[in-house]
Design a protein around this motif. Structure first.
Motif, PDB file in Angstrom:
ATOM      1  N   ASP A  45     -13.077 -13.646  -7.467  1.00 12.99           N
ATOM      2  CA  ASP A  45     -14.127 -13.638  -8.484  1.00 12.99           C
ATOM      3  C   ASP A  45     -15.301 -12.744  -8.086  1.00 12.99           C
ATOM      4  O   ASP A  45     -16.401 -12.876  -8.628  1.00 12.99           O
ATOM      5  N   ASP A  46     -15.102 -11.818  -7.164  1.00  7.72           N
ATOM      6  CA  ASP A  46     -16.159 -10.933  -6.699  1.00  7.72           C
ATOM      7  C   ASP A  46     -16.522  -9.924  -7.794  1.00  7.72           C
ATOM      8  O   ASP A  46     -15.677  -9.128  -8.204  1.00  7.72           O
ATOM      9  N   PRO A  47     -17.759  -9.925  -8.286  1.00 10.96           N
ATOM     10  CA  PRO A  47     -18.095  -9.052  -9.411  1.00 10.96           C
ATOM     11  C   PRO A  47     -18.044  -7.567  -9.069  1.00 10.96           C
ATOM     12  O   PRO A  47     -17.665  -6.748  -9.919  1.00 10.96           O
ATOM     13  N   TYR A  48     -18.430  -7.200  -7.850  1.00  9.38           N
ATOM     14  CA  TYR A  48     -18.390  -5.780  -7.497  1.00  9.38           C
ATOM     15  C   TYR A  48     -16.953  -5.275  -7.415  1.00  9.38           C
ATOM     16  O   TYR A  48     -16.637  -4.194  -7.938  1.00  9.38           O
ATOM     17  N   PHE A  49     -16.084  -6.053  -6.771  1.00  6.97           N
ATOM     18  CA  PHE A  49     -14.688  -5.623  -6.673  1.00  6.97           C
ATOM     19  C   PHE A  49     -14.056  -5.525  -8.070  1.00  6.97           C
ATOM     20  O   PHE A  49     -13.285  -4.599  -8.348  1.00  6.97           O
ATOM     21  N   ASP A  50     -14.386  -6.462  -8.944  1.00  7.79           N
ATOM     22  CA  ASP A  50     -13.880  -6.400 -10.320  1.00  7.79           C
ATOM     23  C   ASP A  50     -14.348  -5.126 -11.016  1.00  7.79           C
ATOM     24  O   ASP A  50     -13.582  -4.478 -11.738  1.00  7.79           O
ATOM     25  N   SER A  51     -15.618  -4.769 -10.813  1.00  7.60           N
ATOM     26  CA  SER A  51     -16.132  -3.562 -11.463  1.00  7.60           C
ATOM     27  C   SER A  51     -15.473  -2.306 -10.910  1.00  7.60           C
ATOM     28  O   SER A  51     -15.214  -1.354 -11.661  1.00  7.60           O
ATOM     29  N   ILE A  52     -15.177  -2.297  -9.608  1.00  5.10           N
ATOM     30  CA  ILE A  52     -14.471  -1.160  -9.012  1.00  5.10           C
ATOM     31  C   ILE A  52     -13.059  -1.049  -9.595  1.00  5.10           C
ATOM     32  O   ILE A  52     -12.598   0.035  -9.960  1.00  5.10           O
ATOM     33  N   SER A  53     -12.360  -2.184  -9.687  1.00  5.63           N
ATOM     34  CA  SER A  53     -10.996  -2.194 -10.209  1.00  5.63           C
ATOM     35  C   SER A  53     -10.949  -1.695 -11.650  1.00  5.63           C
ATOM     36  O   SER A  53     -10.140  -0.826 -12.007  1.00  5.63           O
ATOM     37  N   GLU A  54     -11.818  -2.224 -12.485  1.00  7.67           N
ATOM     38  CA  GLU A  54     -11.829  -1.823 -13.886  1.00  7.67           C
ATOM     39  C   GLU A  54     -12.292  -0.376 -14.047  1.00  7.67           C
ATOM     40  O   GLU A  54     -11.736   0.387 -14.846  1.00  7.67           O
ATOM     41  N   GLY A  55     -13.313   0.014 -13.290  1.00  5.20           N
ATOM     42  CA  GLY A  55     -13.832   1.378 -13.379  1.00  5.20           C
ATOM     43  C   GLY A  55     -12.821   2.410 -12.922  1.00  5.20           C
ATOM     44  O   GLY A  55     -12.707   3.489 -13.527  1.00  5.20           O
ATOM     45  N   TRP A  56     -12.075   2.087 -11.858  1.00  4.49           N
ATOM     46  CA  TRP A  56     -11.070   3.031 -11.358  1.00  4.49           C
ATOM     47  C   TRP A  56      -9.930   3.191 -12.360  1.00  4.49           C
ATOM     48  O   TRP A  56      -9.458   4.305 -12.598  1.00  4.49           O
ATOM     49  N   LEU A  61     -12.722   2.210   0.285  1.00  5.24           N
ATOM     50  CA  LEU A  61     -11.815   1.172   0.766  1.00  5.24           C
ATOM     51  C   LEU A  61     -11.412   0.234  -0.365  1.00  5.24           C
ATOM     52  O   LEU A  61     -10.237  -0.153  -0.477  1.00  5.24           O
ATOM     53  N   MET A  62     -12.356  -0.140  -1.189  1.00  7.04           N
ATOM     54  CA  MET A  62     -12.030  -1.055  -2.279  1.00  7.04           C
ATOM     55  C   MET A  62     -11.074  -0.426  -3.290  1.00  7.04           C
ATOM     56  O   MET A  62     -10.181  -1.109  -3.805  1.00  7.04           O
ATOM     57  N   VAL A  63     -11.232   0.851  -3.564  1.00  6.30           N
ATOM     58  CA  VAL A  63     -10.290   1.541  -4.452  1.00  6.30           C
ATOM     59  C   VAL A  63      -8.907   1.567  -3.821  1.00  6.30           C
ATOM     60  O   VAL A  63      -7.892   1.321  -4.483  1.00  6.30           O
ATOM     61  N   SER A  64      -8.833   1.851  -2.523  1.00  8.49           N
ATOM     62  CA  SER A  64      -7.551   1.884  -1.824  1.00  8.49           C
ATOM     63  C   SER A  64      -6.871   0.520  -1.851  1.00  8.49           C
ATOM     64  O   SER A  64      -5.665   0.411  -2.095  1.00  8.49           O
ATOM     65  N   PHE A  65      -7.645  -0.530  -1.607  1.00 12.38           N
ATOM     66  CA  PHE A  65      -7.072  -1.875  -1.619  1.00 12.38           C
ATOM     67  C   PHE A  65      -6.703  -2.305  -3.032  1.00 12.38           C
ATOM     68  O   PHE A  65      -5.674  -2.958  -3.236  1.00 12.38           O
ATOM     69  N   ASP A  66      -7.510  -1.953  -4.020  1.00  9.68           N
ATOM     70  CA  ASP A  66      -7.176  -2.290  -5.396  1.00  9.68           C
ATOM     71  C   ASP A  66      -5.864  -1.630  -5.809  1.00  9.68           C
ATOM     72  O   ASP A  66      -5.018  -2.259  -6.456  1.00  9.68           O
ATOM     73  N   SER A  67      -5.660  -0.381  -5.424  1.00 12.62           N
ATOM     74  CA  SER A  67      -4.405   0.314  -5.745  1.00 12.62           C
ATOM     75  C   SER A  67      -3.217  -0.375  -5.090  1.00 12.62           C
ATOM     76  O   SER A  67      -2.140  -0.476  -5.682  1.00 12.62           O
ATOM     77  N   THR A  68      -3.410  -0.869  -3.871  1.00 20.09           N
ATOM     78  CA  THR A  68      -2.335  -1.578  -3.169  1.00 20.09           C
ATOM     79  C   THR A  68      -2.060  -2.932  -3.813  1.00 20.09           C
ATOM     80  O   THR A  68      -0.901  -3.321  -4.009  1.00 20.09           O
TER      81      THR A  68
END
Length: 249
Positions: free
Chosen positions: A220-231, A181-188
């Motif tokens: 500023d969520d660290p997990y979401f940031d790591s998902i965004s950068e990692g993807w 879900l986080m990858v999908s939302f980050d892409s959007t």
């Protein structure tokens, strides 16, 4: 605009929504689009809304008022005997709300008149029955999720959909579903400024009749940031690993 996703899983359900609303680039606000009701040990209900904000707020207010004072003419979602009948109650209320709001202006004769339409993702479970997930349209009709269509999206769906289509499996763990879900939302978010943080996440396990995990994901969520950068890095690495086309230049 909006982006909301509801998923029907082997172990329960997952929901995620953004919170951005806008009427132009100079009028951006944050409003919650995910709403829940529960009766301990008996039923759990979650709704996510997309579309005209006044319409969706009116819909939620009416449903909330009926939980306190239901009637035969205006039944409560907390008393519906099945999820199907609950979807029908919400669909009828949504259709009537849109019709009532449209009466306040001549939408047909003014090309710039507001669009009063809205749509809803409804998920929930009633004791003794399996969890159900529905997509409710502005006209009041609806469809139910199935093994062939195990998730629904509303709002700005096109940027995040390819991720879900390629990655979703109903047997995935809640941790992996959250990552997807986080990858999908980050892409959007990367592709459309009308969808924005914070994001609301809710996870539901079958027969709990209450969410076991809720979280608001901020900028500023660290997990979401790591998902965004990692993807982003994974996509670049995958691209460069593909065979070259064969041109010298």
């Amino acid at each position: 605009m909006t982006y909301c996703v509801g998923m029907l899983l082997d172990k329960g359900m997952a929901f995620m929504s953004d919170t951005r609303t806008n009427s132009g680039v100079d009028n951006i606000s944050t409003f919650r689009k995910m709403f829940s009701w529960s009766v301990p040990g008996e039923r759990f209900i979650t709704m996510m809304t997309a579309g005209n904000l006044a319409t969706t707020q009116a819909l939620i207010s009416q449903l909330e008022e009926r939980t306190k004072a239901p009637s035969d003419r205006k039944p409560s979602i907390l008393e519906a005997p099945t999820m199907f009948q609950m979807a029908n109650i919400i669909g009828t209320t949504l259709r009537d709300t849109i019709a009532a709001r449209a009466m306040t202006g001549d939408e047909s004769s003014l090309p710039t008149a507001p669009n009063f339409k809205a749509s809803v993702i409804l998920g929930g479970q009633i004791k003794g029955m399996e969890p159900r997930l529905y997509l409710i349209y502005p006209e009041g009709n609806f469809i139910e999720a199935s093994p062939e269509t195990p998730f629904f999206q509303i709002g700005e769906t096109k940027y995040g959909r390819p991720i879900l289509v390629r990655g979703f499996e109903s047997h995935m763990s809640f941790a992996d579903i959250t990552k997807l879900l986080m990858v999908s939302f980050d892409s959007t978010l990367k592709a459309n400024l009308s969808v924005g943080l914070p994001l609301d996440l809710m996870l539901y396990r079958t027969d709990d009749f209450a969410p076991f995990h809720e979280r608001r994901i901020t900028a500023d969520d660290p997990y979401f940031d790591s998902i965004s950068e990692g993807w982003s890095k994974a996509l670049r690495d995958a691209f460069h690993s593909l065979p070259d086309y064969g041109l010298d230049a």
